[in-house]
Scaffold this motif. Structure first.
Motif, PDB file in Angstrom:
ATOM      1  N   PHE A  20      -6.822-155.721 -35.193  1.00  0.00           N
ATOM      2  CA  PHE A  20      -7.626-154.762 -35.939  1.00  0.00           C
ATOM      3  C   PHE A  20      -6.856-153.456 -36.130  1.00  0.00           C
ATOM      4  N   SER A  21      -6.116-153.032 -35.133  1.00  0.00           N
ATOM      5  CA  SER A  21      -5.277-151.838 -35.282  1.00  0.00           C
ATOM      6  C   SER A  21      -4.253-152.032 -36.388  1.00  0.00           C
ATOM      7  N   SER A  22      -3.712-153.225 -36.469  1.00  0.00           N
ATOM      8  CA  SER A  22      -2.757-153.537 -37.530  1.00  0.00           C
ATOM      9  C   SER A  22      -3.427-153.488 -38.901  1.00  0.00           C
ATOM     10  N   LEU A  23      -4.650-153.992 -38.995  1.00  0.00           N
ATOM     11  CA  LEU A  23      -5.409-153.933 -40.244  1.00  0.00           C
ATOM     12  C   LEU A  23      -5.640-152.481 -40.663  1.00  0.00           C
ATOM     13  N   GLU A  24      -6.077-151.650 -39.724  1.00  0.00           N
ATOM     14  CA  GLU A  24      -6.280-150.225 -40.030  1.00  0.00           C
ATOM     15  C   GLU A  24      -4.990-149.573 -40.512  1.00  0.00           C
ATOM     16  N   ASN A  25      -3.898-149.883 -39.860  1.00  0.00           N
ATOM     17  CA  ASN A  25      -2.605-149.316 -40.225  1.00  0.00           C
ATOM     18  C   ASN A  25      -2.174-149.770 -41.613  1.00  0.00           C
ATOM     19  N   THR A  26      -2.392-151.021 -41.933  1.00  0.00           N
ATOM     20  CA  THR A  26      -2.025-151.534 -43.258  1.00  0.00           C
ATOM     21  C   THR A  26      -2.831-150.829 -44.346  1.00  0.00           C
ATOM     22  N   ILE A  27      -4.119-150.652 -44.113  1.00  0.00           N
ATOM     23  CA  ILE A  27      -4.955-149.946 -45.083  1.00  0.00           C
ATOM     24  C   ILE A  27      -4.475-148.505 -45.242  1.00  0.00           C
ATOM     25  N   SER A  28      -4.158-147.842 -44.147  1.00  0.00           N
ATOM     26  CA  SER A  28      -3.664-146.463 -44.202  1.00  0.00           C
ATOM     27  C   SER A  28      -2.353-146.370 -44.971  1.00  0.00           C
ATOM     28  N   ARG A  29      -1.441-147.307 -44.733  1.00  0.00           N
ATOM     29  CA  ARG A  29      -0.159-147.296 -45.447  1.00  0.00           C
ATOM     30  C   ARG A  29      -0.353-147.518 -46.940  1.00  0.00           C
ATOM     31  N   LEU A  30      -1.284-148.398 -47.300  1.00  0.00           N
ATOM     32  CA  LEU A  30      -1.530-148.664 -48.711  1.00  0.00           C
ATOM     33  C   LEU A  30      -2.127-147.437 -49.399  1.00  0.00           C
ATOM     34  N   ILE A  31      -3.007-146.736 -48.713  1.00  0.00           N
ATOM     35  CA  ILE A  31      -3.539-145.480 -49.256  1.00  0.00           C
ATOM     36  C   ILE A  31      -2.392-144.505 -49.506  1.00  0.00           C
ATOM     37  N   ALA A  32      -1.522-144.334 -48.519  1.00  0.00           N
ATOM     38  CA  ALA A  32      -0.387-143.413 -48.656  1.00  0.00           C
ATOM     39  C   ALA A  32       0.512-143.835 -49.815  1.00  0.00           C
ATOM     40  N   GLU A  37       2.551-140.836 -51.089  1.00  0.00           N
ATOM     41  CA  GLU A  37       2.938-140.169 -49.842  1.00  0.00           C
ATOM     42  C   GLU A  37       3.292-141.162 -48.737  1.00  0.00           C
ATOM     43  N   GLN A  38       3.790-142.340 -49.121  1.00  0.00           N
ATOM     44  CA  GLN A  38       4.133-143.342 -48.113  1.00  0.00           C
ATOM     45  C   GLN A  38       5.253-142.832 -47.220  1.00  0.00           C
ATOM     46  N   GLY A  39       5.044-142.955 -45.921  1.00  0.00           N
ATOM     47  CA  GLY A  39       6.062-142.554 -44.955  1.00  0.00           C
ATOM     48  C   GLY A  39       6.160-141.051 -44.763  1.00  0.00           C
ATOM     49  N   THR A  40       5.176-140.314 -45.252  1.00  0.00           N
ATOM     50  CA  THR A  40       5.230-138.857 -45.117  1.00  0.00           C
ATOM     51  C   THR A  40       4.154-138.376 -44.150  1.00  0.00           C
ATOM     52  N   GLU A  41       4.298-137.154 -43.740  1.00  0.00           N
ATOM     53  CA  GLU A  41       3.298-136.545 -42.870  1.00  0.00           C
ATOM     54  C   GLU A  41       1.959-136.407 -43.587  1.00  0.00           C
ATOM     55  N   ILE A  42       1.988-136.186 -44.899  1.00  0.00           N
ATOM     56  CA  ILE A  42       0.745-136.057 -45.670  1.00  0.00           C
ATOM     57  C   ILE A  42      -0.042-137.364 -45.611  1.00  0.00           C
ATOM     58  N   GLY A  43       0.641-138.489 -45.790  1.00  0.00           N
ATOM     59  CA  GLY A  43      -0.035-139.782 -45.715  1.00  0.00           C
ATOM     60  C   GLY A  43      -0.709-139.994 -44.372  1.00  0.00           C
ATOM     61  N   VAL A  44      -0.022-139.611 -43.306  1.00  0.00           N
ATOM     62  CA  VAL A  44      -0.581-139.729 -41.962  1.00  0.00           C
ATOM     63  C   VAL A  44      -1.755-138.767 -41.790  1.00  0.00           C
ATOM     64  N   ALA A  45      -1.593-137.533 -42.252  1.00  0.00           N
ATOM     65  CA  ALA A  45      -2.640-136.520 -42.084  1.00  0.00           C
ATOM     66  C   ALA A  45      -3.930-136.931 -42.795  1.00  0.00           C
ATOM     67  N   ILE A  46      -3.804-137.546 -43.951  1.00  0.00           N
ATOM     68  CA  ILE A  46      -4.979-137.912 -44.739  1.00  0.00           C
ATOM     69  C   ILE A  46      -5.751-139.064 -44.095  1.00  0.00           C
ATOM     70  N   THR A  47      -5.052-140.002 -43.488  1.00  0.00           N
ATOM     71  CA  THR A  47      -5.712-141.233 -43.031  1.00  0.00           C
ATOM     72  C   THR A  47      -5.934-141.342 -41.534  1.00  0.00           C
TER      73      THR A  47
END
Length: 160
Positions: A20-32, A37-47
């Protein structure tokens, strides 16, 4: 305090948690990725601080905004609906109390109490069910499958 050995139950719940953690991470990466903002601090901050339900909604809304492909929108909508439903199943497992059944290595009892307002009731709900680790492994496998299908959207750079 004596420790109870839950054996396979612990392994099965652990697998659900990891997948489930992997699923959450995949969704967050796709949003970024979709917001550039993939791989950026902004992508992490938003999700990073969003509950799962809001992650799912954010991904769905951004994808619908960015994509012109009705088939891919429909496919992602179905996947996200499944992801949200499976998150409820995961939450039932993770937020429950477990007990062993004497002389049974393959079944456990899951208890969950809720106190939510319901019209014409006192709001108290008590749930219990018998589960075996194989059923929980099946849930983990479903989570893993959904994560893999959503990941395909991430690696397909023609998604929008």
């Amino acid at each position: 305090m004596n420790s109870i050995n839950y054996g396979e139950l612990e392994k099965a719940i652990g697998r659900v948690t990891i997948y489930f953690s992997s699923l959450e991470n995949t969704i967050s990466r796709l949003i970024a990725l979709l917001i550039g903002e993939q791989g950026t601090e902004i992508g992490v901050a938003i999700t990073s601080e969003l509950p799962f339900k809001q992650l799912v909604g954010m991904l769905q809304n951004i994808f619908r905004y960015k994509s012109n492909n009705a088939d891919k929108i429909t496919k992602l909508d179905k996947l996200l609906k499944s992801a949200f439903a499976i998150s409820n199943e995961r939450n039932k497992l993770i937020h429950s109390v477990w007990a062993m059944i004497p002389n049974r290595d393959d079944e456990y009892i899951r208890f969950k109490n809720n106190a939510k307002y319901k019209k014409n009731s006192n709001g108290i709900q008590r749930q219990s069910e018998l589960l075996n680790p194989l059923e929980i492994y099946k849930l983990a496998d479903k989570i893993h499958q959904i994560e893999g299908e959503i990941y395909q959207f991430e690696i397909d750079r023609s998604i929008i």
